[in-house]
Design a protein around this motif. Structure first.
Motif, PDB file in Angstrom:
ATOM      1  N   PRO A 104       7.109 -11.039  -7.839  1.00 40.45           N
ATOM      2  CA  PRO A 104       6.366 -10.926  -6.589  1.00 40.45           C
ATOM      3  C   PRO A 104       5.026 -11.663  -6.636  1.00 40.45           C
ATOM      4  CG  PRO A 104       6.045  -8.949  -7.865  1.00 40.45           C
ATOM      5  CD  PRO A 104       7.006  -9.812  -8.646  1.00 40.45           C
ATOM      6  N   VAL A 105       4.618 -12.118  -5.449  1.00 39.76           N
ATOM      7  CA  VAL A 105       3.347 -12.809  -5.280  1.00 39.76           C
ATOM      8  C   VAL A 105       2.606 -12.143  -4.120  1.00 39.76           C
ATOM      9  CG1 VAL A 105       2.210 -15.017  -4.870  1.00 39.76           C
ATOM     10  CG2 VAL A 105       4.467 -14.966  -5.977  1.00 39.76           C
ATOM     11  N   ALA A 106       1.383 -11.701  -4.391  1.00 40.80           N
ATOM     12  CA  ALA A 106       0.518 -11.156  -3.350  1.00 40.80           C
ATOM     13  C   ALA A 106      -0.634 -12.137  -3.134  1.00 40.80           C
ATOM     14  CB  ALA A 106      -0.020  -9.781  -3.758  1.00 40.80           C
ATOM     15  N   PHE A 107      -1.221 -12.084  -1.954  1.00 39.34           N
ATOM     16  CA  PHE A 107      -2.235 -13.072  -1.593  1.00 39.34           C
ATOM     17  C   PHE A 107      -3.542 -12.412  -1.161  1.00 39.34           C
ATOM     18  CE2 PHE A 107       1.957 -14.803  -0.692  1.00 39.34           C
ATOM     19  CZ  PHE A 107       1.916 -15.999  -1.408  1.00 39.34           C
ATOM     20  N   VAL A 108      -4.632 -12.964  -1.667  1.00 37.39           N
ATOM     21  CA  VAL A 108      -5.976 -12.663  -1.193  1.00 37.39           C
ATOM     22  C   VAL A 108      -6.501 -13.993  -0.681  1.00 37.39           C
ATOM     23  CG1 VAL A 108      -8.302 -11.897  -1.793  1.00 37.39           C
ATOM     24  CG2 VAL A 108      -6.309 -10.801  -2.865  1.00 37.39           C
ATOM     25  N   SER A 109      -6.712 -14.092   0.625  1.00 41.05           N
ATOM     26  CA  SER A 109      -7.110 -15.364   1.209  1.00 41.05           C
ATOM     27  C   SER A 109      -8.474 -15.246   1.873  1.00 41.05           C
ATOM     28  CB  SER A 109      -6.067 -15.830   2.219  1.00 41.05           C
ATOM     29  OG  SER A 109      -5.966 -14.921   3.293  1.00 41.05           O
ATOM     30  N   THR A 135       4.913 -10.973  -1.030  1.00 44.23           N
ATOM     31  CA  THR A 135       4.754  -9.641  -0.457  1.00 44.23           C
ATOM     32  C   THR A 135       4.083  -9.744   0.913  1.00 44.23           C
ATOM     33  OG1 THR A 135       2.624  -9.253  -1.534  1.00 44.23           O
ATOM     34  CG2 THR A 135       4.597  -8.579  -2.740  1.00 44.23           C
ATOM     35  N   ARG A 136       4.353  -8.788   1.736  1.00 45.10           N
ATOM     36  CA  ARG A 136       3.792  -8.778   3.079  1.00 45.10           C
ATOM     37  C   ARG A 136       2.312  -8.406   3.065  1.00 45.10           C
ATOM     38  NH1 ARG A 136       1.967  -5.538   6.748  1.00 45.10           N
ATOM     39  NH2 ARG A 136       2.344  -5.848   8.950  1.00 45.10           N
ATOM     40  N   LYS A 162      -9.178  -0.831   1.483  1.00 40.81           N
ATOM     41  CA  LYS A 162      -7.925  -0.190   1.887  1.00 40.81           C
ATOM     42  C   LYS A 162      -6.765  -1.178   1.806  1.00 40.81           C
ATOM     43  CE  LYS A 162      -5.898   2.492   5.636  1.00 40.81           C
ATOM     44  NZ  LYS A 162      -6.090   3.071   6.957  1.00 40.81           N
ATOM     45  N   ALA A 163      -6.979  -2.394   2.286  1.00 42.61           N
ATOM     46  CA  ALA A 163      -5.926  -3.420   2.238  1.00 42.61           C
ATOM     47  C   ALA A 163      -5.562  -3.765   0.800  1.00 42.61           C
ATOM     48  CB  ALA A 163      -6.380  -4.670   2.993  1.00 42.61           C
ATOM     49  N   ALA A 164      -6.551  -3.852  -0.072  1.00 37.43           N
ATOM     50  CA  ALA A 164      -6.288  -4.178  -1.485  1.00 37.43           C
ATOM     51  C   ALA A 164      -5.506  -3.062  -2.162  1.00 37.43           C
ATOM     52  CB  ALA A 164      -7.596  -4.433  -2.220  1.00 37.43           C
ATOM     53  N   MET A 167      -1.963  -3.431  -1.004  1.00 35.60           N
ATOM     54  CA  MET A 167      -1.386  -4.639  -1.596  1.00 35.60           C
ATOM     55  C   MET A 167      -0.998  -4.393  -3.051  1.00 35.60           C
ATOM     56  SD  MET A 167      -3.267  -8.305  -2.382  1.00 35.60           S
ATOM     57  CE  MET A 167      -4.246  -7.601  -3.725  1.00 35.60           C
ATOM     58  N   LEU A 168      -1.877  -3.770  -3.821  1.00 34.19           N
ATOM     59  CA  LEU A 168      -1.605  -3.547  -5.245  1.00 34.19           C
ATOM     60  C   LEU A 168      -0.527  -2.491  -5.469  1.00 34.19           C
ATOM     61  CD1 LEU A 168      -5.233  -3.870  -6.554  1.00 34.19           C
ATOM     62  CD2 LEU A 168      -3.346  -5.498  -6.886  1.00 34.19           C
ATOM     63  N   ALA A 169      -0.479  -1.481  -4.615  1.00 35.24           N
ATOM     64  CA  ALA A 169       0.596  -0.486  -4.731  1.00 35.24           C
ATOM     65  C   ALA A 169       1.950  -1.146  -4.494  1.00 35.24           C
ATOM     66  CB  ALA A 169       0.373   0.656  -3.740  1.00 35.24           C
ATOM     67  N   ARG A 170       2.035  -1.982  -3.483  1.00 31.82           N
ATOM     68  CA  ARG A 170       3.284  -2.670  -3.178  1.00 31.82           C
ATOM     69  C   ARG A 170       3.606  -3.723  -4.245  1.00 31.82           C
ATOM     70  NH1 ARG A 170       3.834  -1.721   2.605  1.00 31.82           N
ATOM     71  NH2 ARG A 170       3.953   0.540   2.647  1.00 31.82           N
TER      72      ARG A 170
END
Length: 192
Positions: A104-109, A135-136, A162-164, A167-170
């Protein structure tokens, strides 16, 4: 099997005076706070990473590919340049191939009004081609230069925190699930 999820935190920018240091530092602190993750930082301005990306040093390329291969998942911190992602990030991604598969790849933009989301949309296609799972849930910083103070702290952290966390849980769920799946049956064997 270790319960710790190995995450590669990838810096997307190599520009002088980059905001990426603050944004990635913030992301690294969130990952550490979440617990259960071990982080390996892949920064295109790091000399070892740069030599691996360059491709002229086969040992450095092999070392970079091994670092990508050890990761269970990725957090990519990217700015948006000209409605897309930076060239150094693409070169780093292209340094590997099967090392990205079934992870999986998560993004912080970050960026101007769009918060870097146009860069993320382009990156989703790149990672899909590498058989990675985008990831969404992620974090986007619109008008990022005004959101961080000189020390790198967010001026109004509630929404991003909250978003982070989500994101990290997912990301942890996907990384653990896909690691178990790869252990049970290597992705390369999933052919007709």
């Amino acid at each position: 099997m270790s319960q710790t999820i190995d995450i590669a935190l990838i810096y997307g920018s190599a520009r002088e005076g980059r905001l990426c240091d603050k944004v990635a530092g913030w992301a690294a602190a969130r990952i550490e706070r979440a617990g259960g993750f071990a982080v390996d930082v892949l920064d295109p301005i790091d000399s070892d990473v740069a030599r691996g990306v360059d491709g002229r040093d086969p040992d450095a390329r092999a070392a970079l590919r091994a670092r990508i291969g050890r990761a269970d998942g990725f957090v990519v911190v990217t700015p948006e340049y000209n409605h897309s992602y930076p060239a150094p990030l693409k070169a780093l991604i292209d340094a590997g191939k099967q090392e990205w598969e079934a992870k999986p790849v998560a993004f912080v933009s970050y960026g101007g009004a769009s918060g870097g989301l146009r860069a993320v949309e382009h990156l989703r296609n790149v990672f899909a081609e590498l058989h990675a799972v985008g990831t969404r849930d992620g974090v986007a910083f619109a008008n990022a230069w005004s959101q961080f103070d000189e020390a790198g702290a967010l001026r109004a952290p509630e929404g991003a925190e909250k978003a982070a966390a989500l994101m990290l849980a997912r990301l942890g769920w996907w990384a653990g699930s896909l690691r178990r799946a790869r252990d049970a049956r290597p992705y390369a064997e999933a052919v007709a």
